[in-house]
Motif scaffolding. Structure first.
Motif, PDB file in Angstrom:
ATOM      1  N   LEU A 287       1.011  -1.261  -0.268  1.00  0.00           N
ATOM      2  CA  LEU A 287      -0.085   0.040  -0.295  1.00  0.00           C
ATOM      3  C   LEU A 287       0.583   1.475   0.287  1.00  0.00           C
ATOM      4  O   LEU A 287       1.611   1.671   0.628  1.00  0.00           O
ATOM      5  N   VAL A 288       0.748   2.139  -1.323  1.00  0.00           N
ATOM      6  CA  VAL A 288       1.524   2.958  -1.337  1.00  0.00           C
ATOM      7  C   VAL A 288       0.599   4.449  -0.710  1.00  0.00           C
ATOM      8  O   VAL A 288      -0.432   4.407  -1.322  1.00  0.00           O
ATOM      9  N   TYR A 289       1.107   5.786   0.013  1.00  0.00           N
ATOM     10  CA  TYR A 289       0.438   6.065   0.559  1.00  0.00           C
ATOM     11  C   TYR A 289       1.754   7.062   1.119  1.00  0.00           C
ATOM     12  O   TYR A 289       2.009   7.560   0.726  1.00  0.00           O
ATOM     13  N   ALA A 290       0.465   8.411   0.910  1.00  0.00           N
ATOM     14  CA  ALA A 290       1.001  10.194   1.564  1.00  0.00           C
ATOM     15  C   ALA A 290       0.947  10.240   2.563  1.00  0.00           C
ATOM     16  O   ALA A 290       0.086  11.021   3.096  1.00  0.00           O
ATOM     17  N   SER A 291       2.101  10.392   3.518  1.00  0.00           N
ATOM     18  CA  SER A 291       2.151  10.275   5.360  1.00  0.00           C
ATOM     19  C   SER A 291       1.735  11.536   5.286  1.00  0.00           C
ATOM     20  O   SER A 291       1.864  12.095   6.773  1.00  0.00           O
ATOM     21  N   GLU A 292       1.330  12.905   4.412  1.00  0.00           N
ATOM     22  CA  GLU A 292       0.752  14.516   4.481  1.00  0.00           C
ATOM     23  C   GLU A 292      -0.367  13.648   4.889  1.00  0.00           C
ATOM     24  O   GLU A 292      -1.028  14.514   5.444  1.00  0.00           O
ATOM     25  N   PHE A 293      -0.777  12.673   4.217  1.00  0.00           N
ATOM     26  CA  PHE A 293      -2.725  12.168   4.426  1.00  0.00           C
ATOM     27  C   PHE A 293      -2.917  11.394   4.785  1.00  0.00           C
ATOM     28  O   PHE A 293      -4.466  11.349   5.456  1.00  0.00           O
TER      29      PHE A 293
END
Ligand SMILES: Cc1cc2nc3c(=O)[nH]c(=O)nc-3n(C[C@H](O)[C@H](O)[C@H](O)COP(=O)(O)OP(=O)(O)OC[C@H]3O[C@@H](n4cnc5c(N)ncnc54)[C@H](O)[C@@H]3O)c2cc1C
Length: 511
Positions: A287-293
């Motif tokens: 699972l790839v994600y943007a840590s800001e969100f």
């Protein structure tokens, strides 16, 4: 005037034993006779490899051919499956789905790209989705696969494919290959590095077992941290997080319950996307994600909820900054792999960038004098390559109607580089797509993602009108029929893999 004899590179030291280190070592072992140049690879027994690069693109076939790797042995050793493209879910809208295939759509007609005819026909509302003109997409949807055969004009002659494989087994496979051909393998940590006083080039590496390694050329394959290129040579990094905000991933292998699909899946979620990579013995998920969100805990929970079968390991967490090193080649050090930069895994370009770096190294292979023009050329080519891939990846986020989360609202409204803006405008206004500077992703890829994510072309090539609409219709119908009939003759993907291990049925070009 007599020319000075070039001072040959006699010893190359590679730091790192991940895919980058072993791909580089294997190629050097194949190309450079031991007596001509010694190759040493140093890898830390304590520092883990990322072990997530498991989906490839068709260019890897060339890499295997250069190494003269037997493809069936490779499949067996790395538990590989075949890949015909990527199925994207939920990127433009929640619930939608499109396929980015390898190979091409239809066939060029009257010296014009196929898609212009399809665009004209689409305007009449009298045509099928572009997927129906791609053998790879159609075969993938039916879980079918075979290698290309010698069958004249049939689309079966031009099947283009890549692999999914186990990253750890791949590194082991290449390690055996390289060591058998004379690469010296040292398991130790590089703890110190000395520089030459006169020019700041790397002089020697000091290992925690007391050894000192002195080489002419150093290849930094130490992963994200860039042990030599950054920590020692302070080369600098160009940060592209504002264009590609995903900077984290959690990965988890599980049992396969959905079968051996000959394609990767990329499934968007509220703050990024998830991959599914089917291997013979398990499924790789991440699972790839943007840590800001999105928080790490939330990402791990979502991944655990969404995997299809029993988890087979602990979660592997990864973090990066999207971008590239200011120079991949600095002095007598070349960064290859994650140490050179990382965009994100969406289109499986990491291993390809390694392969391409190795190819450039071979073309611009230095002497001990290290001509600055070679170094500049290498860096300029690398930058172009990264920028072109970056633009293609941004497209997947920018071309969206999603507004259901802060992440997608950010992506939809973000500024994109001029180079991408120009490409999108050209397609929207004229239907034209050009491959710039021999960029990695060709017209098929751009069309697949632009069309798949809802970008519309307002016009088609004016010379399409040389043909009567009824003739265009007839030709498109013919292409669709041929592709459909060809796919009907193809074997099931798992059946084909089994055949690869039992006899020579699936040799390339077996006809
Ligand atoms: C989430 C994610 C998913 C990805 N998915 C794909 C994909 O599907 N397809 C694709 O093509 N690419 C993918 N990639 C990229 C791919 O994984 C990498 O390009 C590839 O694995 C190369 O990694 P590497 O060898 O550069 O680094 P690493 O695997 O991190 O290896 C670094 C090596 O350096 C050694 N090392 C570090 N410090 C020292 C030291 N001091 N002394 C000695 N040795 C040291 C370590 O022991 C290790 O052996 C993905 C990457 C990520 C992050």
């Amino acid at each position: 005037m007599q020319q000075t004899a070039p001072k040959a590179i006699q010893h190359i030291a590679i730091v790192g034993g991940g895919s980058a280190g072993w791909m580089t070592a294997a190629t050097l072992a194949k190309v450079l006779p031991k007596e001509f140049c010694k190759v040493t690879l140093i890898e830390s027994p304590q520092i883990k490899t990322v072990s997530v690069g498991e989906a490839s693109i068709p260019q890897i076939q060339l890499f295997n051919r250069i190494l003269e790797i037997d493809e069936n042995e490779f499949l067996q050793r790395t538990k590989a499956t075949f890949k015909l493209g990527i199925e994207f879910h939920n990127f433009a809208r929640e619930g939608d789905c499109y396929f980015h295939p390898f190979g091409s759509y239809g066939t060029n007609m009257d010296a014009l790209p196929f898609h212009h005819f399809w665009l004209k026909q689409s305007q009449t509302g009298n045509t099928l989705d572009i997927e129906n003109y791609s053998l790879a997409a159609l075969a993938a949807r039916q879980n079918k696969f075979q290698r290309p055969t010698n069958s004249g004009n049939s689309p079966l002659s031009s099947i283009n494919y890549a692999f999914h494989f186990d990253a750890k087994l791949y590194a082991d496979f290449l390690q055996d290959y390289a060591v058998k051909r004379g690469v010296q393998h040292i398991e130790a940590n590089v703890t110190n590095v000395s520089l030459k006083a006169d020019n700041g080039f790397i002089d020697s590496l000091f290992l925690n077992d007391g050894q000192k390694i002195t080489a002419d050329l150093y290849i930094d394959c130490s992963g994200f941290k860039g042990l030599l290129i950054e920590q020692v040579l302070k080369t600098g990094f160009e940060d592209w997080s504002h264009y590609l905000p995903c900077d984290s991933a959690v990965a988890l292998a599980c049992k396969n319950t959905l079968g051996l699909t000959p394609y990767t899946q990329a499934i968007a979620h509220q703050s990024g996307w998830r991959w599914r990579i089917p291997l013979q013995h398990r499924v790789g998920n991440g699972l790839v994600y943007a840590s800001e969100f999105m928080q790490h805990q939330q990402a791990s929970k979502l991944l655990q909820e969404e995997i299809e079968g029993q988890a087979l390991a602990d979660i592997n967490s990864l973090k990066w900054t999207t971008g590239m090193r200011n120079k991949s080649w600095n002095k007598n050090c070349i960064a290859i792999g994650l140490s050179a930069g990382f965009l994100e895994p969406m289109e499986s370009t990491g291993l390809h960038l390694i392969q391409s770096a190795i190819a450039k190294l071979m073309t611009l292979f230095p002497t001990k004098e290290f001509a600055q023009c070679d170094i500049d050329s290498y860096n300029a080519q690398t930058r172009k390559e990264f920028v072109n891939i970056r633009d293609f990846l941004i497209l997947h986020y920018k071309a969206t109607e999603r507004e259901d989360s802060e992440f997608w609202r950010y992506c939809k409204n973000m500024q994109v580089p001029d180079s991408l803006h120009e490409k999108l405008t050209m397609y929207q206004e004229t239907g034209r797509i050009f491959r710039q500077d021999n960029e990695l992703f060709n017209e098929t890829s751009w069309l697949a993602v632009m069309h798949g994510q809802g970008i519309k072309a307002n016009r088609y090539h004016p010379l399409v009108d040389r043909l009567e609409p009824s003739e265009i219709s007839r030709r498109l119908q013919h292409i669709e029929d041929v592709i459909k009939r060809s796919v009907a003759t193809m074997p099931d993907h798992s059946h084909f893999i089994n055949q690869c291990f039992s006899n020579n049925f699936c040799d390339i070009q077996s006809g």
